[in-house]
Scaffold this motif. Structure first.
Motif, short mmCIF file in Angstrom:
data_model
loop_
_atom_site.label_atom_id
_atom_site.label_comp_id
_atom_site.label_asym_id
_atom_site.label_seq_id
_atom_site.Cartn_x
_atom_site.Cartn_y
_atom_site.Cartn_z
N THR A 19 0.84 -1.20 0.00
CA THR A 19 0.00 0.00 0.00
C THR A 19 0.87 1.25 0.00
N ILE A 20 0.50 2.22 -0.82
CA ILE A 20 1.14 3.53 -0.77
C ILE A 20 0.07 4.56 -0.41
N SER A 21 0.51 5.67 0.16
CA SER A 21 -0.44 6.71 0.59
C SER A 21 -0.15 8.01 -0.14
N ILE A 22 -1.22 8.73 -0.48
CA ILE A 22 -1.10 10.00 -1.20
C ILE A 22 -2.03 11.02 -0.54
N LEU A 23 -1.52 12.22 -0.37
CA LEU A 23 -2.32 13.34 0.13
C LEU A 23 -2.41 14.40 -0.96
N PHE A 24 -3.64 14.74 -1.36
CA PHE A 24 -3.87 15.76 -2.39
C PHE A 24 -4.33 17.05 -1.70
N LEU A 25 -3.57 18.12 -1.88
CA LEU A 25 -3.94 19.44 -1.35
C LEU A 25 -4.14 20.37 -2.52
N GLY A 26 -5.40 20.76 -2.77
CA GLY A 26 -5.68 21.53 -3.97
C GLY A 26 -6.74 22.58 -3.77
N ASN A 27 -7.41 22.91 -4.87
CA ASN A 27 -8.51 23.88 -4.83
C ASN A 27 -9.68 23.31 -5.63
N THR A 82 -7.25 10.91 6.87
CA THR A 82 -6.70 9.59 7.16
C THR A 82 -5.21 9.57 6.88
N VAL A 83 -4.83 10.21 5.78
CA VAL A 83 -3.42 10.27 5.38
C VAL A 83 -2.83 11.60 5.86
N LYS A 84 -1.97 11.53 6.86
CA LYS A 84 -1.31 12.73 7.39
C LYS A 84 0.18 12.73 7.11
N ASN A 85 0.75 11.56 7.03
CA ASN A 85 2.18 11.42 6.73
C ASN A 85 2.33 10.56 5.47
N PRO A 86 2.03 11.15 4.33
CA PRO A 86 1.92 10.37 3.09
C PRO A 86 3.26 9.98 2.48
N ASN A 87 3.22 8.93 1.68
CA ASN A 87 4.37 8.63 0.83
C ASN A 87 4.54 9.72 -0.22
N TYR A 88 3.40 10.22 -0.71
CA TYR A 88 3.41 11.28 -1.73
C TYR A 88 2.44 12.38 -1.30
N VAL A 89 2.85 13.62 -1.48
CA VAL A 89 1.93 14.75 -1.27
C VAL A 89 1.94 15.60 -2.53
N ILE A 90 0.75 15.95 -3.00
CA ILE A 90 0.60 16.76 -4.22
C ILE A 90 -0.02 18.10 -3.85
N PHE A 91 0.64 19.18 -4.22
CA PHE A 91 0.10 20.53 -4.05
C PHE A 91 -0.38 21.04 -5.41
N PHE A 105 6.11 18.17 5.16
CA PHE A 105 6.09 16.73 4.88
C PHE A 105 7.53 16.27 4.66
N THR A 106 8.21 16.00 5.77
CA THR A 106 9.65 15.73 5.72
C THR A 106 9.99 14.39 5.10
N ASN A 107 9.10 13.41 5.20
CA ASN A 107 9.42 12.07 4.70
C ASN A 107 8.62 11.70 3.45
N SER A 108 8.04 12.69 2.82
CA SER A 108 7.19 12.44 1.64
C SER A 108 7.92 12.80 0.35
N THR A 109 7.53 12.13 -0.73
CA THR A 109 7.90 12.60 -2.06
C THR A 109 6.95 13.73 -2.39
N LYS A 110 7.50 14.91 -2.66
CA LYS A 110 6.68 16.11 -2.79
C LYS A 110 6.52 16.51 -4.26
N ILE A 111 5.30 16.80 -4.64
CA ILE A 111 4.98 17.17 -6.02
C ILE A 111 4.22 18.49 -6.01
N ILE A 112 4.69 19.44 -6.80
CA ILE A 112 4.06 20.76 -6.90
C ILE A 112 3.61 20.99 -8.34
N CYS A 113 2.38 21.44 -8.50
CA CYS A 113 1.86 21.76 -9.84
C CYS A 113 1.96 23.26 -10.12
N LEU A 114 2.36 23.60 -11.33
CA LEU A 114 2.18 24.97 -11.78
C LEU A 114 0.70 25.18 -12.05
N PRO A 115 0.18 26.40 -11.88
CA PRO A 115 -1.27 26.64 -12.00
C PRO A 115 -1.82 26.30 -13.38
#
Length: 278
Positions: free
Chosen positions: A73-81, A153-162, A191-201
């Motif tokens: 299992t992998i975990s992902i947190l999506f933070l968007g609009n 549910t996912v607070k310390n994700p493997n991946y976080v997407i902004f 998110f110190t232990n996550s793979t971090k992904i940032i989107c351009l608008p």
């Protein structure tokens, strides 16, 4: 007197011709800048219109994309609009909150992406998503409020997407560029232990693209460009290409085709970083 009037008329015509030629030359010289200004006017909704979206701040959705009992299992947190999670326009018969103007939850970029990850990488995906447009609009006043993440549910994700930036007011950036970079970077670095992904608008904006690129560099994050999709070069990306909406600004959000293209852009990171399970 007739000769005098005629002389004035001739002089006036000549002056107007010279003015017209000068104006035409200026337009030709500045054609690229003028085209970009008109493109932005007719593609990107105004800040007043954007303020009518994103009425669901920090309402978390938690779900799982299942592949098999034996899969890891992998975990992902999506933070968007509104592209990630919001209420839908009145024209949509399915009222399930989702990425704005996708015709169904399964067709927004979040659900397309997690389904593809599960199927192609043979993993189970546990994920949480929420709308943090409140941070976009008020970054000058406060940092991203992680105390409001209690229902995730996912607070310390493997991946976080902004996926943010669209609701940041240009006037707020004028004298607050460094503050924006600092607070966005702080949010990503939470998110110190996550793979971090940032989107351009989604809507192209040179200033925002430059600042958000700096955030990605400062936070050692992957940078995914979706701004070319919302530039207007391919009108099929916009929901208004197949449906008319009453509310201004809705139609230039991504429709199903645009959502698929966003998911494809993000998939490139997961495809490169997740080892398929045999």
């Amino acid at each position: 007197m007739f000769k005098s009037v005629r002389k004035i008329t001739v002089v006036s015509v000549i002056i107007n011709i010279f003015f017209l030629l000068g104006f035409t030359a200026l337009c030709i010289y500045k054609k690229d800048a003028i085209a970009k200004r008109f493109e932005k006017m007719f593609v990107q909704p105004s800040e007043k219109v954007l303020s009518t979206f994103n009425k669901e701040p920090y309402q978390f959705v938690n779900d799982t994309q299942f592949f098999s009992e034996n899969a890891r299992t992998i975990s992902i947190l999506f933070l968007g609009n509104s592209l990630t999670y919001t209420g839908v326009p009145e024209e949509e018969p399915d009222k399930t909150p989702r990425g704005l103007t996708s015709t169904a939850k399964e067709k927004d970029y979040v659900h397309l992406l997690v389904k593809r990850i599960a199927q192609e990488k043979k993993v189970n995906v546990i994920y949480s998503l929420t709308n943090i447009a409140d941070f976009e609009r008020h970054f000058m006043e406060a940092e991203l409020d992680f105390s409001r993440f209690t229902n995730a549910t996912v607070k310390n994700p493997n991946y976080v997407i902004f996926q943010i930036g669209e609701n940041v007011a240009n006037k707020s950036l004028t004298t607050n560029e460094q503050l924006f970079i600092a607070r966005y970077t702080n949010a990503v670095n939470h998110f110190t232990n996550s793979t971090k992904i940032i989107c351009l608008p989604w809507w192209q904006d040179a200033q925002k693209n430059m600042l958000i690129t700096q955030v990605a560099m400062d936070s050692s994050a992957y940078l995914v460009d979706i701004s070319h999709l919302g530039s207007g070069a391919d009108k099929q990306n916009f929901a208004e290409s197949y449906k008319k909406y009453k509310q201004p600004g809705v139609g230039t959000h991504p429709g199903d085709y645009g959502m698929k293209n966003i998911a494809d852009c993000l998939w490139t990171v997961f495809n490169a970083t997740i080892q398929s399970q045999e």
